[in-house]
Every structure is written in structure tokens, then in C-alpha cells.
Design an enzyme around this catalytic site. Sequence first.
Site, PDB file in Angstrom:
ATOM      1  N   GLU A 184      14.246  71.673  24.411  1.00 40.28           N
ATOM      2  CA  GLU A 184      14.518  71.532  23.071  1.00 40.28           C
ATOM      3  C   GLU A 184      15.376  72.389  22.449  1.00 40.28           C
ATOM      4  O   GLU A 184      15.110  73.575  22.636  1.00 40.28           O
ATOM      5  CB  GLU A 184      13.187  71.383  22.259  1.00 40.28           C
ATOM      6  CG  GLU A 184      13.154  71.227  21.013  1.00 40.28           C
ATOM      7  CD  GLU A 184      12.203  71.195  20.015  1.00 40.28           C
ATOM      8  OE1 GLU A 184      12.270  70.794  18.631  1.00 40.28           O
ATOM      9  OE2 GLU A 184      10.924  71.409  20.722  1.00 40.28           O
ATOM     10  N   ASP A 231      10.144  75.462  10.212  1.00 34.30           N
ATOM     11  CA  ASP A 231      10.229  76.794  10.948  1.00 34.30           C
ATOM     12  C   ASP A 231       9.445  77.956  10.421  1.00 34.30           C
ATOM     13  O   ASP A 231       9.336  78.232   9.431  1.00 34.30           O
ATOM     14  CB  ASP A 231      11.756  77.275  11.100  1.00 34.30           C
ATOM     15  CG  ASP A 231      12.422  76.045  11.904  1.00 34.30           C
ATOM     16  OD1 ASP A 231      11.975  75.278  12.755  1.00 34.30           O
ATOM     17  OD2 ASP A 231      13.793  76.101  11.848  1.00 34.30           O
ATOM     18  N   TYR A 285       5.297  63.948  19.758  1.00 31.14           N
ATOM     19  CA  TYR A 285       5.399  65.503  19.618  1.00 31.14           C
ATOM     20  C   TYR A 285       3.929  65.757  18.755  1.00 31.14           C
ATOM     21  O   TYR A 285       4.274  65.481  17.686  1.00 31.14           O
ATOM     22  CB  TYR A 285       6.742  65.915  18.855  1.00 31.14           C
ATOM     23  CG  TYR A 285       6.782  67.311  18.774  1.00 31.14           C
ATOM     24  CD1 TYR A 285       5.833  68.170  18.313  1.00 31.14           C
ATOM     25  CD2 TYR A 285       8.030  68.036  19.215  1.00 31.14           C
ATOM     26  CE1 TYR A 285       5.853  69.604  18.384  1.00 31.14           C
ATOM     27  CE2 TYR A 285       8.278  69.324  18.904  1.00 31.14           C
ATOM     28  CZ  TYR A 285       7.090  70.269  18.640  1.00 31.14           C
ATOM     29  OH  TYR A 285       7.425  71.579  18.619  1.00 31.14           O
TER      30      TYR A 285
END
Length: 254
Positions: free
Chosen positions: A47, A58, A172
Site C-alpha cells: 500500500e 493518519d 480493509y
Amino acid sequence: MIQKAIEQVLANGDRAFVPYIMAGDGGLETLKATILRLQKIGVTAIEIGIPFTDPVADGPTIELAGQRALKNGTTLKSTLATLASFAEEVTIPLVAMTYLNPILACGAEKFAHDAKQAGIHGVIIPDMPLEERAIIYQALQQEQIALIQLISLTSPAERIKKLAAASEGFIYAVTVNGITGARSDFADELEKHFAKLKAASPIPVLAGFGISTPEHVKKFASFSDGVIVGSKIVDALANDDWETVEALVVASKQ
């Protein structure tokens, strides 16, 4: 290609291992060596994060890596061009993790075309809700690039069903509430949550967010189809610590 690569690993009795790396952290000139070395040590796919000024998903480690990459002048365009320059040497699937704005600035069709040339087989767009997927879906379909969906711990059953039906390549599965980053513990109900996801999903289910030790990898490998490791990999690569990277990969094969 992503789904096939994961299924091949599972057929061998192992679990998929997908490291996350930040494009341009250390300079784009390091990207080729990093990807080829990860490929050599046996990761399933990679990724590749595209640095962005407002990375809402993040945690601190990846956000700092993104800031370093931005200071180096890294963009979506330059990343794809760099990847395209050695795409023929890459034999595993690459997944781009980018926010929606850079894609819109590039244009959906051009982004999909350039991503294909760069060897990208899947895209993760964490700030694009399922209901907005039409923005990019057709362009990705034309280039046979999978649009991978994130499923959170708090997603209700009906939402899980919709996301599982829409996801391509793999699901995911986010293992914590909140942003990325290494964790020391996880919710007790994770095993049940993953059982629900696997029951709802026709494609592999990979665990991501917070996984940072070989023990974590082994734990999640016991009830998922594989793991995605980000912050720990980014930190290790920034310190040229390949021993840590290899230990994490090995844990997925035991």
C-alpha cells in the site's frame, strides 16, 4: 490481481501481509529500492500512501512521514510517474492510498490511466463515502483497478453488507476507532467482529490500523485473511531498520 494474490497466499496456508509506505518519505528516488526489497522478502502487496496536506485518517507517525514527503515536493503525479518508470520490475500488486482532492485535481480518467501505467491494482480513498463512489468508479473499472472499501468497528450490519458488496480486491477492516498508529491493546470483541465481516464478504478481509508487533500480526492472522501494517513499517523504513520489517513479514507466515 489483488484478490488472486491474497487467495494464493491463503491457499499456501499463510496470511497476507501488506506493508504501508509513504511515497516520497526519504525522496522519491528511494521508492524503487524500497518496493523491490519488500517484494523480495515476500510481502503480498504494498500500500503506497500519497502525501496530502489534510490527512484525516493518519496518526502522528504517518502524518509526519507525509509532511517530510511534501517537503520533498512529492505529489500524486510525481509518485505515479516514478512508479511507472520501474513498473515492469514489480510482480506484486500495488495499492494507492490517496485522498479524494488530489484525484479530482488530476481528473478521474487521467488518474485511473496514470495509475494503471504505474502498476497500481487497487485504490483506497479514506475520505470518500460509499455513496460518492460514482465520482471515480467507472474510470477505475475501465482500467481494471479495484476500489477497496474501509469498514469501521462501529459500522452497523446493514452498512457492513453494503460495503462488503461494493468492495473489490479485499475489505480493509479497521481494527480500532480513530486514526492510524501503533496500539498496545485492542477491543475484546474483535474476533466476533471479524467473523461477521467474513460471513458478509465474498472477498478476503484484511485487518489494519494499530498492528505493530509480530505478536499482533499472529493474533490477527488467526481470525482474518491477513494484515496491513503502516506506522511501524513507516517508522522502521525511516530508520533503515529492515530487521523489524522482516520480523513482521515472517510472523504472517507461521
